[in-house]
Write an enzyme that holds these catalytic residues in place. Structure first.
Site, PDB file in Angstrom:
ATOM      1  N   GLU A 162       0.787  -1.231   0.000  1.00 54.77           N
ATOM      2  CA  GLU A 162       0.000   0.000   0.000  1.00 54.77           C
ATOM      3  C   GLU A 162       0.822   1.287   0.000  1.00 54.77           C
ATOM      4  O   GLU A 162       0.824   2.052   0.976  1.00 54.77           O
ATOM      5  CB  GLU A 162      -0.970   0.000   1.186  1.00 54.77           C
ATOM      6  CG  GLU A 162      -1.904  -1.194   1.191  1.00 54.77           C
ATOM      7  CD  GLU A 162      -3.022  -1.097   2.228  1.00 54.77           C
ATOM      8  OE1 GLU A 162      -2.959  -0.221   3.105  1.00 54.77           O
ATOM      9  OE2 GLU A 162      -3.966  -1.903   2.136  1.00 54.77           O
ATOM     10  N   GLU A 348      -5.416  -8.734   0.451  1.00 51.75           N
ATOM     11  CA  GLU A 348      -6.104  -8.436   1.718  1.00 51.75           C
ATOM     12  C   GLU A 348      -7.564  -8.149   1.429  1.00 51.75           C
ATOM     13  O   GLU A 348      -7.882  -7.376   0.515  1.00 51.75           O
ATOM     14  CB  GLU A 348      -5.550  -7.167   2.404  1.00 51.75           C
ATOM     15  CG  GLU A 348      -4.250  -7.331   3.123  1.00 51.75           C
ATOM     16  CD  GLU A 348      -3.775  -6.039   3.786  1.00 51.75           C
ATOM     17  OE1 GLU A 348      -4.605  -5.208   4.199  1.00 51.75           O
ATOM     18  OE2 GLU A 348      -2.545  -5.872   3.867  1.00 51.75           O
TER      19      GLU A 348
END
Ligand code: FCB
Length: 444
Positions: A162, A348
C-alpha cells in the site's frame, strides 16, 4: 467453483503481530517510535508485545494448518534484519524468518512475503526516511539480502504494501508513522517508493529468474455522488489520487496527467523532478490488490482535488467503511481491462466488527456474510476471464490495527488480550475452514 490451484490464505504484517520489539538485536522502527509518542494511537497502546507472534509462530502456523489454508502472506520487519537500516546484519532476525519459512513449507503452506509493510528502521527516518534517496539504496540492499537468503524457498515476493498509505496517509494526512502533514513531502515519498519498487523488481529478476515479484496496492472504486459533470470530474481526480498515482507508474511508467497537472500548478517545478518514474515500470509477475471499500465523492471547489468524500447511507464495518462487495469485482475487472493481462491476488480483504467473547464463543456472523459476498464477487470476476490466482483474508488473528491500536478486531481468530493472548477461533474461522474443505458453498 474456484480454480484447483487457487491460493487461499490469510495475511498479517510484522509490526501488527510480532511484538518482541526490542529483542534479539532488533532495531527501532518508525512504528515503535510513533506508537510510543503520546496521543498517536487511539487507545494508547503499542506493538511492543502485539500478538507475541515472534515467540508463538509455531502455534500460529498450527492455526493456519487448522484452517486448512494453502498460503500465508506475511511481512518482514526490516529493522529486525538491519537494526540501523543498513550496514550490519542481525543474524537472529534473519534466523527468525528462515525458521518461519521452513515451518510454513513443512506444513505445506506457500509463503507470500512482503518486504515492506510500513516498519521502516528509525535510523533511516532520522535522515529523512523515504524522502531521501539513500533509503531507496538501503531498501535495495535489504531486499537483495532477503532474496539471497530466502529466494530458494519463497516464490512470491511483494515489494511494498500500500504505497498510498506509506505516502499520503503517513506524510500528507499524518495519521500513520512518521506522522508528517505535508503534501509535497508525500509526493516525494510516493516517488521514491515507486522507484525503489522498480529497482528491486529488476534486481530480483537478475538474481532469481524463477521467482515472482509484484506490489500490493490498496484500490477503491471511486464513484461520483451524482451524474453532474462536476461530480464526475471530482471522481476522476480522486481516482488518480487513490489508485492511478501508483497503477500508472507501475504499469505505464508515467503519472496520470490529469492530476500531475494539478500538482504542477501547485509546485511549479514538479514535473522536472518526476520525469524518471519510468523506472517504476519494471515488468512484474503479479499485482496484489487490497480491497476494503469504495469511495463516493462530490465536487468541492475548496479542495486541491476538487473533490470531497460523501458518506452514503449504507451498512458499515466497525472501521466505518462502507460494505460494498461488488466493488471487489469492479476493481479486479478494471485492472485486467486497463492494465492487464496480469495475474492478480487479493492480498487483503476482511472486516472489523465488534466481536464479543461470550461463553468461549465469538459469533461473528456479519464477518461470514462479508467474506461470502466478497468471495462471490471475486468469483464473478474470474468468470469474466480475470486471472485471479489467490485470495488472502485479513487477518489470521486480531492484532494491532495501527492508529486504532487493539480496538479494532479483524481476525478469524480472536485474541484475548486479557488472557495471555489466547487465540480462540471465531465462528468465521469455522466457516472458512468448512468452505475450504468444500463442506459448504457460498450460496448457503
Ligand atoms: C490495510 C493494511 C493492513 C490492515 C488493514 C485493515 O490498509 O495493509 O495492515 O491494517 O488495512
Amino acid at each position: 467453483m474456484f480454480p484447483g490451484d487457487f491460493l487461499w490464505g490469510v495475511a498479517t504484517a510484522s509490526y501488527q503481530i510480532e511484538g518482541a520489539y526490542n529483542e534479539d538485536g532488533k532495531g527501532e522502527s518508525i512504528w515503535d517510535r510513533f506508537a510510543h509518542a503520546p496521543g498517536k494511537i487511539k487507545d494508547g497502546t503499542t506493538g511492543d508485545v502485539a500478538c507475541d507472534h515472534y515467540h508463538r509462530y509455531r502455534e500460529d502456523i498450527a492455526l493456519l494448518k487448522e484452517l486448512g489454508v494453502n498460503a500465508y502472506r506475511f511481512s518482514v520487519s526490516w529493522p529486525r534484519i538491519f537494526p540501523c537500516g543498513k550496514g550490519e546484519v542481525n543474524q537472529k532476525g534473519l534466523d527468525f524468518y528462515d525458521a518461519l519459512v521452513d515451518e510454513l513449507l513443512k506444513q505445506g503452506i506457500k509463503p507470500l512475503l512482503t518486504l515492506y509493510h510500513w516498519d521502516l528502521p528509525q535510523p533511516l527516518q532520522f535522515h529523512g526516511g523515504w524522502t531521501n534517496t539513500d533509503t531507496v539504496q538501503a531498501f535495495l540492499e535489504y531486499a537483495m539480502l532477503l532474496f539471497k537468503k530466502l529466494g530458494d524457498r519463497v516464490e512470491l515476493w511483494a515489494t511494498f504494501n500500500e504505497p498510498w498509505c506509506i505516502s499520503f496517509l503517513a506524510h500528507e494526512l499524518g495519521e500513520h508513522a512518521p506522522g508528517i502533514k505535508d503534501l509535497r513531502t508525500a509526493l516525494q515519498v510516493a516517488h521514491n517508493v515507486l522507484v525503489a519498487h522498480g529497482k528491486a523488481v529488476k534486481a530480483f529478476r537478475s538474481e532469481n529468474p524463477s521467482g515472482k515479484t509484484g506490489i500490493v496496492l490498496n484500490l477503491y472504486p471511486v464513484h461520483p455522488s451524482s451524474e453532474s459533470e462536476q461530480d464526475k470530474e471530482a471522481a476522476i481526480l480522486s481516482d488518480c489520487y487513490r489508485n492511478r498515482w501508483f497503477l500508472d507508474p507501475v504499469f505505464k511508467g508515467e503519472y496520470p496527467q490529469e492530476l500531475l497537472s494539478v500538482y504542477q500548478k501547485l509546485y511549479g517545478d514538479f514535473a522536472k523532478d518526476y520525469e524518471s518514474i519510468q523506472v517504476a515500470c519494471e515488468k512484474i509477475d503479479f499485482l496484489g490488490v487490497n480491497y476494503y471499500s469504495r469511495e463516493v465523492v462530490s465536487h468541492d471547489p475548496k479542495s486541491i482535488l476538487k473533490s470531497k468524500t460523501v458518506k452514503v447511507e449504507a451498512k458499515r464495518t466497525d472501521m466505518g467503511w462502507e460494505i460494498y462487495p461488488q466493488g471487489i469485482q469492479e476493481i479486479l475487472v478494471r485492472i485486467n481491462r486497463e492494465y492487464g493481462p496480469i495475474d492478480l491476488y487479493v492480498t487483503e480483504n476482511g472486516a472489523a466488527f465488534k466481536d464479543e467473547l461470550k461463553d468461549g464463543e465469538i459469533r461473528d456472523y456479519e464477518r461470514i456474510d462479508f467474506l461470502k459476498e466478497h468471495f462471490k464477487n471475486t468469483y464473478y470476476a474470474i468468470q469474466q476471464g480475470v486471472p485471479v490466482k489467490g485470495y488472502f483474508v485479513w487477518s489470521l488473528m486480531d492484532n494491532f490495527e495501527w492508529a486504532h491500536g487493539y480496538s479494532k478486531r479483524f481476525g478469524l481468530f480472536y485474541v484475548d488480550y486479557n488472557d495471555n493472548l489466547k487465540r480462540i477461533p471465531k465462528e468465521s474461522a469455522r466457516w472458512f475452514k468448512k468452505f475450504l474443505n468444500n463442506e459448504i458453498s457460498l450460496e448457503e
